[in-house]
Scaffold this motif. Structure first.
Motif, PDB file in Angstrom:
ATOM      1  N   TRP A  69       0.835  -1.205   0.000  1.00 60.93           N
ATOM      2  CA  TRP A  69       0.000   0.000   0.000  1.00 60.93           C
ATOM      3  C   TRP A  69       0.872   1.258   0.000  1.00 60.93           C
ATOM      4  CZ3 TRP A  69      -5.138   0.859  -0.522  1.00 60.93           C
ATOM      5  CH2 TRP A  69      -5.631   2.112  -0.153  1.00 60.93           C
ATOM      6  N   THR A  70       1.941   1.253   0.789  1.00 61.32           N
ATOM      7  CA  THR A  70       2.855   2.404   0.852  1.00 61.32           C
ATOM      8  C   THR A  70       3.547   2.628  -0.485  1.00 61.32           C
ATOM      9  OG1 THR A  70       3.249   1.998   3.205  1.00 61.32           O
ATOM     10  CG2 THR A  70       4.828   3.382   2.057  1.00 61.32           C
ATOM     11  N   TYR A  71       3.981   1.543  -1.112  1.00 60.66           N
ATOM     12  CA  TYR A  71       4.677   1.639  -2.393  1.00 60.66           C
ATOM     13  C   TYR A  71       3.781   2.267  -3.457  1.00 60.66           C
ATOM     14  CZ  TYR A  71       7.147   0.236  -6.637  1.00 60.66           C
ATOM     15  OH  TYR A  71       7.786   0.240  -7.848  1.00 60.66           O
ATOM     16  N   VAL A  72       2.548   1.767  -3.565  1.00 66.49           N
ATOM     17  CA  VAL A  72       1.623   2.312  -4.561  1.00 66.49           C
ATOM     18  C   VAL A  72       1.244   3.752  -4.216  1.00 66.49           C
ATOM     19  CG1 VAL A  72      -0.627   2.025  -5.666  1.00 66.49           C
ATOM     20  CG2 VAL A  72       0.741   0.007  -5.092  1.00 66.49           C
ATOM     21  N   SER A  73       1.103   4.053  -2.920  1.00 72.44           N
ATOM     22  CA  SER A  73       0.791   5.429  -2.512  1.00 72.44           C
ATOM     23  C   SER A  73       1.872   6.399  -2.963  1.00 72.44           C
ATOM     24  CB  SER A  73       0.625   5.496  -0.987  1.00 72.44           C
ATOM     25  OG  SER A  73      -0.487   4.737  -0.551  1.00 72.44           O
ATOM     26  N   ASP A  74       3.144   5.978  -2.858  1.00 67.60           N
ATOM     27  CA  ASP A  74       4.257   6.824  -3.314  1.00 67.60           C
ATOM     28  C   ASP A  74       4.213   7.028  -4.823  1.00 67.60           C
ATOM     29  OD1 ASP A  74       5.184   7.137  -0.753  1.00 67.60           O
ATOM     30  OD2 ASP A  74       6.666   5.515  -0.888  1.00 67.60           O
TER      31      ASP A  74
END
Length: 347
Positions: free
Chosen positions: A233-238
């Protein structure tokens, strides 16, 4: 026959001498207020020495430039080279280019009505033909006087005006080093500030570089093990936050969690979702768009097996639906294909 009586009365001649300087002084002082003159502006640096022009000194003393130079020539032994010297043509042209017109000071005029024809002829033969105080029309190159030479002038020009003016000139010469020193100190302070600023900028640059080195970089490809939901989720958010122009998602299955994820985009970045038709999703999208920047919905014409995320001009292959990233083993990889190729195939 009666002889005609010879007229023995002759018009008195006015002889140009040191007393004449006092006459000039009275006339010139009446024409300009010496106290209002900025003497420092009349001091120039020539051949490494602080000097004043003969015409400027004559103006201050209230005499003609030619009269001042005549008085000096009668006492040449008192004016060696370090007291007085004559400018070259190059020096005079360079100095004239620096002159500023002073509207409040009227130029000196030749006082022809105070001398007879013989005296006038004698004056004209001198080195200077005076047209105004800065000597725009000089027949010969002007003389300049150093501080010592100006001090000696007070003994040559014996008048109350010369004595008073000399005091002001000496004070002006004394004030110049102080002004220069103040300017040097000011420049030194500015240089110190600039040096300090450069050192500060260098430290800030080092800090930023260190921070960037320690922050995990967004790799063009990433693999997430089962259960790494937060990491995915963090990776895609970035990725969403990195968009500058557009975000396009091609995914068969989306829900309100995807809408929340796309709301992380920057202001002015468009968002479009290509997905299958769903009443629930359309209801969620309608409520979302009523409150937040709109996300466009485009229905997929047919079911697609793979999922793609377009960020500006980059295409990322998604190993799972956005809402399920990290729930199972999946990967994200940046592709070399152009976004328009993928969008063309979707149609």
């Amino acid at each position: 026959m009666a002889k005609k009586k010879k007229n023995t009365e002759e018009e008195p001649k006015v002889v140009v001498n040191s007393d004449q300087l006092t006459v000039y002084s009275q006339l010139e002082v009446a024409n300009c207020d010496i106290k209002k003159i900025d003497i420092e502006s009349l001091i120039h640096t020539i051949r490494g020495q602080k000097v004043m022009l003969d015409s400027d000194l004559a103006m201050l003393y209230g005499v003609e430039t030619r009269a001042l130079n005549q008085a000096v020539k009668r006492n040449l032994r008192r004016f060696p080279y370090d007291f007085m010297f004559q400018l070259t043509k190059e020096e005079w042209n360079a100095l004239r280019s620096q002159f500023v017109t002073l509207e409040d000071l009227k130029s000196q005029n030749v006082i022809s009505n105070f001398v007879d024809e013989e005296a006038n002829e004698s004056l004209t033969s001198q080195n200077v033909i005076l047209k105004n105080g800065r000597g725009q029309h000089r027949k010969f190159m002007p003389y300049v006087f150093t501080r010592n030479g100006i001090g000696m002038l007070s003994s040559v020009l014996r008048s109350e005006t010369a004595a008073d003016v000399n005091i002001r000139i000496m004070r002006a010469f004394t004030a110049i080093p102080e002004i220069v020193n103040n300017n040097v100190l000011m420049m030194q302070r500015i240089l110190n500030i600039e040096q300090h600023q450069m050192e500060t900028d260098e430290k800030v640059t080092q800090i930023i570089t260190t921070i960037e080195e320690r922050i995990p970089k967004q790799l063009p490809e990433q693999v997430f093990a089962t259960g790494c939901v937060w990491d995915a989720w963090t990776y895609v958010s970035d990725l969403v936050r990195s968009a500058k122009k557009r975000i396009v998602l091609i995914d068969n299955f989306v829900d309100d969690r995807v809408l929340s994820l796309l709301d992380k985009r920057a202001e002015g970045v468009s968002a479009t979702i290509h997905t299958r038709y769903s009443e629930q999703f359309l209801t969620d999208l309608k409520k979302h768009n009523a409150q937040y920047p709109a996300i466009e919905f485009i229905q997929l014409p047919h079911r697609n097996h793979d999922r793609f995320l377009i960020i500006d001009d980059k295409v990322y292959f998604m190993g799972a639906s956005l809402k399920d990233m990290g729930a199972g083993l999946c990967a994200v990889k940046e592709m070399l294909v152009a976004p328009e190729v993928i969008l063309g195939l979707v149609k």
